[in-house]
Design a protein around this motif. Structure first.
Motif, PDB file in Angstrom:
ATOM      1  N   PHE A  75      58.229 -29.087  83.495  1.00 38.70           N
ATOM      2  CA  PHE A  75      58.308 -29.714  82.187  1.00 38.70           C
ATOM      3  C   PHE A  75      57.438 -30.969  82.098  1.00 38.70           C
ATOM      4  N   LEU A  76      56.871 -31.383  83.245  1.00 39.12           N
ATOM      5  CA  LEU A  76      55.859 -32.433  83.229  1.00 39.12           C
ATOM      6  C   LEU A  76      54.463 -31.838  83.083  1.00 39.12           C
ATOM      7  N   ILE A  77      54.284 -30.665  83.667  1.00 32.15           N
ATOM      8  CA  ILE A  77      52.974 -30.016  83.656  1.00 32.15           C
ATOM      9  C   ILE A  77      52.732 -29.240  82.370  1.00 32.15           C
ATOM     10  N   LEU A  78      53.800 -28.645  81.834  1.00 30.41           N
ATOM     11  CA  LEU A  78      53.625 -27.757  80.682  1.00 30.41           C
ATOM     12  C   LEU A  78      52.958 -28.431  79.486  1.00 30.41           C
ATOM     13  N   PRO A  79      53.260 -29.694  79.156  1.00 33.74           N
ATOM     14  CA  PRO A  79      52.542 -30.318  78.026  1.00 33.74           C
ATOM     15  C   PRO A  79      51.033 -30.361  78.242  1.00 33.74           C
ATOM     16  N   ARG A  80      50.584 -30.603  79.479  1.00 36.74           N
ATOM     17  CA  ARG A  80      49.138 -30.589  79.749  1.00 36.74           C
ATOM     18  C   ARG A  80      48.561 -29.196  79.524  1.00 36.74           C
ATOM     19  N   ILE A  81      49.292 -28.179  80.012  1.00 34.31           N
ATOM     20  CA  ILE A  81      48.825 -26.794  79.850  1.00 34.31           C
ATOM     21  C   ILE A  81      48.757 -26.437  78.371  1.00 34.31           C
ATOM     22  N   VAL A  82      49.785 -26.844  77.626  1.00 34.51           N
ATOM     23  CA  VAL A  82      49.798 -26.556  76.187  1.00 34.51           C
ATOM     24  C   VAL A  82      48.578 -27.185  75.514  1.00 34.51           C
ATOM     25  N   TRP A  83      48.266 -28.434  75.855  1.00 37.31           N
ATOM     26  CA  TRP A  83      47.098 -29.080  75.246  1.00 37.31           C
ATOM     27  C   TRP A  83      45.808 -28.353  75.597  1.00 37.31           C
ATOM     28  N   LEU A  84      45.658 -27.948  76.845  1.00 38.19           N
ATOM     29  CA  LEU A  84      44.432 -27.243  77.230  1.00 38.19           C
ATOM     30  C   LEU A  84      44.305 -25.914  76.501  1.00 38.19           C
ATOM     31  N   CYS A  85      45.446 -25.243  76.283  1.00 38.22           N
ATOM     32  CA  CYS A  85      45.406 -23.982  75.532  1.00 38.22           C
ATOM     33  C   CYS A  85      45.081 -24.229  74.067  1.00 38.22           C
ATOM     34  N   LEU A  86      45.647 -25.290  73.495  1.00 41.16           N
ATOM     35  CA  LEU A  86      45.399 -25.584  72.093  1.00 41.16           C
ATOM     36  C   LEU A  86      43.961 -26.029  71.852  1.00 41.16           C
ATOM     37  N   LEU A  87      43.438 -26.852  72.777  1.00 42.94           N
ATOM     38  CA  LEU A  87      42.077 -27.357  72.607  1.00 42.94           C
ATOM     39  C   LEU A  87      41.030 -26.271  72.851  1.00 42.94           C
ATOM     40  N   GLU A  95      52.877 -38.178  73.990  1.00 38.00           N
ATOM     41  CA  GLU A  95      53.101 -38.218  72.539  1.00 38.00           C
ATOM     42  C   GLU A  95      53.695 -36.905  72.055  1.00 38.00           C
ATOM     43  N   LEU A  96      53.221 -35.809  72.609  1.00 38.95           N
ATOM     44  CA  LEU A  96      53.730 -34.491  72.236  1.00 38.95           C
ATOM     45  C   LEU A  96      55.233 -34.400  72.509  1.00 38.95           C
ATOM     46  N   GLN A  97      55.656 -34.981  73.627  1.00 36.65           N
ATOM     47  CA  GLN A  97      57.062 -34.915  74.010  1.00 36.65           C
ATOM     48  C   GLN A  97      57.933 -35.907  73.254  1.00 36.65           C
ATOM     49  N   ARG A  98      57.370 -37.062  72.904  1.00 39.97           N
ATOM     50  CA  ARG A  98      58.196 -38.145  72.392  1.00 39.97           C
ATOM     51  C   ARG A  98      58.183 -38.305  70.871  1.00 39.97           C
ATOM     52  N   ASP A 146      61.935 -31.361  68.192  1.00 44.12           N
ATOM     53  CA  ASP A 146      60.979 -30.283  67.910  1.00 44.12           C
ATOM     54  C   ASP A 146      60.287 -29.820  69.187  1.00 44.12           C
ATOM     55  N   TRP A 147      59.925 -30.787  70.043  1.00 49.18           N
ATOM     56  CA  TRP A 147      59.249 -30.410  71.282  1.00 49.18           C
ATOM     57  C   TRP A 147      60.187 -29.618  72.188  1.00 49.18           C
ATOM     58  N   ASN A 148      61.434 -30.046  72.320  1.00 46.57           N
ATOM     59  CA  ASN A 148      62.385 -29.323  73.167  1.00 46.57           C
ATOM     60  C   ASN A 148      62.601 -27.907  72.656  1.00 46.57           C
ATOM     61  N   GLU A 149      62.645 -27.765  71.346  1.00 44.66           N
ATOM     62  CA  GLU A 149      62.781 -26.435  70.773  1.00 44.66           C
ATOM     63  C   GLU A 149      61.544 -25.589  71.091  1.00 44.66           C
ATOM     64  N   CYS A 150      60.359 -26.205  70.960  1.00 42.70           N
ATOM     65  CA  CYS A 150      59.112 -25.490  71.254  1.00 42.70           C
ATOM     66  C   CYS A 150      59.077 -25.044  72.711  1.00 42.70           C
ATOM     67  N   ILE A 151      59.456 -25.943  73.617  1.00 44.69           N
ATOM     68  CA  ILE A 151      59.481 -25.604  75.038  1.00 44.69           C
ATOM     69  C   ILE A 151      60.478 -24.487  75.308  1.00 44.69           C
ATOM     70  N   ASN A 152      61.640 -24.560  74.648  1.00 44.92           N
ATOM     71  CA  ASN A 152      62.650 -23.518  74.809  1.00 44.92           C
ATOM     72  C   ASN A 152      62.095 -22.161  74.391  1.00 44.92           C
ATOM     73  N   VAL A 153      61.391 -22.137  73.265  1.00 45.23           N
ATOM     74  CA  VAL A 153      60.799 -20.882  72.782  1.00 45.23           C
ATOM     75  C   VAL A 153      59.738 -20.385  73.760  1.00 45.23           C
ATOM     76  N   LEU A 154      58.887 -21.283  74.238  1.00 46.01           N
ATOM     77  CA  LEU A 154      57.826 -20.889  75.166  1.00 46.01           C
ATOM     78  C   LEU A 154      58.410 -20.312  76.455  1.00 46.01           C
ATOM     79  N   VAL A 155      59.423 -20.972  77.001  1.00 47.88           N
ATOM     80  CA  VAL A 155      60.028 -20.496  78.251  1.00 47.88           C
ATOM     81  C   VAL A 155      60.660 -19.124  78.039  1.00 47.88           C
ATOM     82  N   GLN A 156      61.327 -18.931  76.887  1.00 41.74           N
ATOM     83  CA  GLN A 156      61.894 -17.615  76.592  1.00 41.74           C
ATOM     84  C   GLN A 156      60.803 -16.555  76.506  1.00 41.74           C
ATOM     85  N   CYS A 157      59.729 -16.891  75.816  1.00 42.49           N
ATOM     86  CA  CYS A 157      58.632 -15.923  75.668  1.00 42.49           C
ATOM     87  C   CYS A 157      57.986 -15.612  77.014  1.00 42.49           C
ATOM     88  N   LEU A 158      57.818 -16.616  77.832  1.00 40.91           N
ATOM     89  CA  LEU A 158      57.214 -16.393  79.149  1.00 40.91           C
ATOM     90  C   LEU A 158      58.120 -15.569  80.044  1.00 40.91           C
TER      91      LEU A 158
END
Length: 574
Positions: free
Chosen positions: A384-396, A537-540, A545-557
């Motif tokens: 949960f520390l690494i995933l925000p970085r991965i999300v940004w790299l995927c989005l960018l 910033e994404l987390q805070r 909203d971020w916790n919900e997004c992470i929950n959805v991503l983990v379920q999908c993965l």
């Protein structure tokens, strides 16, 4: 019996001089009753039943009071009124025995302070009869305590107690028993009325579900889509469920604003996924995640329908406080969770498209960095520390496909202004790569539009990403260029953290030695350092909203293990 005589003899000083009018059995019972009275916990002039010590002392006194009434051969007041109690209330009492309960005593002696009952967020005012019976119980209870107080001495007091009057004790206990039965009847009857009102919320939902089922049995699926009565009943059922959720779902938010449109969007999406004649998604986008979320919306609705179908045969078992019905609450919790996610993702086509793009990219990142795969499988805290970085790299990597998800999580990073739009159009600022000059934002077939645009800081980090990607591509060694991309290098860097950490593979191992490597590493490190701030910033910015997004991503993965989630509600319970 000898031991009981010894107890009676030891406590003889607690009784008056005419204790000899009692036989041995009666004398022991009265001694024990007087001792239990002495142990009652009184706080601020009121009986304490809230603390563990106070509750235990009161329970012991009531048991001793029943035993004393039996020992004195007192006739109990009639309690045939219990035959009219519902099944769950009849289970609280033993036929026509006194069955004194602390909760009845507590209610009867406190109605002057709390003359109403609150249930499911509504206030129920007690009837005048119940209040009158409450006053009689309080008076009778006080009388019994007063009589007992005359027989016992205060600890350490040298005074002798007054003479004992057996008739006075019998009269006080008889009066208390009659007042108790009167209040018990009135109070339980009031509770049953409250339960009936509460049961009415469930009964209304049961009726809607029954009507819906009858229509489904009478018409085909195609006919139901065009049938106004069916659509109306479906709306009514969802409204009933939302109302139940607002009063019973104490484990989550208890939302009552989730509408039938969420269900309709989920059903439509599933039909779209099943239609092989319709192209499902753009290249690099998978609708597997969309299907999973839509299935959760439909499944949670069907689970509640199954519950309503079954509970119609057990309505008398419903607790008047609906939040105390574990089976109902468990299904409402899942319903609200899946429909809330459905409202944000399934019901929003643009956000859903961004999610369907993002999940395959993270799956690809897991294959690039085995450590990330292990973290996902173990739900490691570091994930949960690494995933925000991965999300940004995927989005960018492709902002055009992921822009709506960024805009939902960080709306303040967007502006409303005239902008350049590409041939495909769209309500966002399209940044197109220019491999010859990645520092610039270019537009192909440009035209002026007005809509939300990425703010300057977000545009700057996007362009910095593209520059780092270009420099890394140029610095790849000839042997690695065919099997490794610059994006994969950045993914490994995001997972490895600080370069040079022990037990971590060098993320830049695929780069050739020389000048291009140095410039590429410097640019990549600058980008990753900046992404740390964006990740925070994404987390805070909106943690919910971020916790919900992470929950959805983990379920999908995790491929949405819906069978595991449903198992908790398989066994029916009210």
């Amino acid at each position: 019996m000898a031991q009981c005589e010894a107890v009676a003899s030891a406590d003889q000083h607690m009784l008056g001089e005419r204790c000899e009018v009692l036989n041995a059995k009666e004398r022991i019972s009265v001694v024990m009753l007087a001792a239990s009275r002495h142990r009652l916990v009184i706080e601020a002039g009121r009986l304490d039943t809230q603390t563990e010590k106070g509750l235990e002392a009161c329970s012991r006194f009531l048991r001793t009071l029943e035993n004393t009434a039996t020992a004195l051969d007192l006739e109990a007041a009639p309690r045939d009124y219990r035959e009219s109690f519902s099944l769950n209330y009849r289970g609280l009492f033993t036929e026509e025995t006194r069955s004194y309960r602390v909760d009845i005593l507590e209610a009867g002696t406190s109605l002057d302070r709390h003359p109403v009952i609150w249930a499911n967020g509504e206030e129920y005012e007690l009837s005048g009869d119940a209040m009158e019976c409450s006053e009689k119980l309080k008076e009778a209870w006080s009388e019994v305590l007063t009589v007992l107080d005359m027989w016992i001495t205060t600890t350490g007091s040298p005074r002798m107690p007054p003479q004992f009057d057996r008739a006075q004790l019998v009269a006080a206990m008889d009066n208390l028993d009659r007042a108790w039965a009167c209040f018990e009847n009135a109070y339980i009857s009031e509770l049953m009325k409250v339960q009936e009102r509460a049961r009415g919320l469930v009964a209304q939902a049961v009726d809607c579900e029954r009507c819906l089922s009858l229509l489904e049995q009478s018409y085909s699926e195609d006919e139901l889509v065009e049938l106004p009565a069916y659509q109306a009943e479906k709306r009514a059922l969802v409204a009933c469920i939302a109302r139940l959720n607002s009063v019973a779902n104490f484990q989550r938010k208890g939302r009552d604003d989730l509408t039938v449109g969420i269900l309709d969007a989920a059903v439509e999406l599933l039909e779209h996924c099943d239609d092989t004649d319709i192209p499902l998604a753009a290249p690099g986008v998978s609708l597997g995640s969309a299907r999973m979320l839509a299935e959760q919306v439909v499944e949670s609705f069907e689970e509640l329908r199954d519950y309503l179908h079954e509970v119609q045969h057990h309505l008398e078992l419903l607790h008047p406080h609906l939040c105390q019905n574990a089976g109902l609450v468990a299904r409402l919790v899942r319903w609200e969770e899946s429909w809330e996610i459905g409202a944000r993702y399934v019901h929003n086509e643009d956000v859903l498209g961004a999610l369907c793009y993002l999940v395959p990219q993270i799956q690809r990142a897991r294959s690039v960095a085995p450590a990330l795969r292990e973290m996902c499988e173990d739900c490691d805290a570091e994930l949960f520390l690494i995933l925000p970085r991965i999300v940004w790299l995927c989005l960018l990597k492709d902002p055009a496909k992921a822009i709506e998800l960024i805009r939902r999580l960080l709306p303040h990073r967007f502006e409303q202004r005239a902008m350049l739009g590409g041939a495909g159009g769209g309500p966002f600022h399209r940044l197109a790569r220019s491999h010859s000059n990645p520092d610039l934002a270019a537009a192909e077939n440009a035209r002026v539009e007005k809509g939300p645009c990425m703010g300057s800081e977000l545009q700057a980090v996007t362009e910095k990403f593209w520059r780092a990607e270009m420099l890394l591509s140029r610095a790849l060694s000839p042997g690695a260029a065919s099997s490794t991309s610059a994006w994969e290098v950045l993914i490994r860097r995001a997972v490895s953290g600080v370069v040079g950490s022990e037990d971590m593979e060098d993320p830049y191992a695929a780069l050739a030695e020389g000048g291009p490597r140095q410039a590429a590493v410097a640019c990549a490190e600058e980008l990753m350092h900046e992404l740390e701030a964006w990740s925070m910033e994404l987390q805070r910015h909106s943690a919910e909203d971020w916790n919900e997004c992470i929950n959805v991503l983990v379920q999908c993965l995790a491929n949405g293990d819906s069978s595991r989630r449903k198992s908790s509600a398989d066994n029916f319970a009210v």
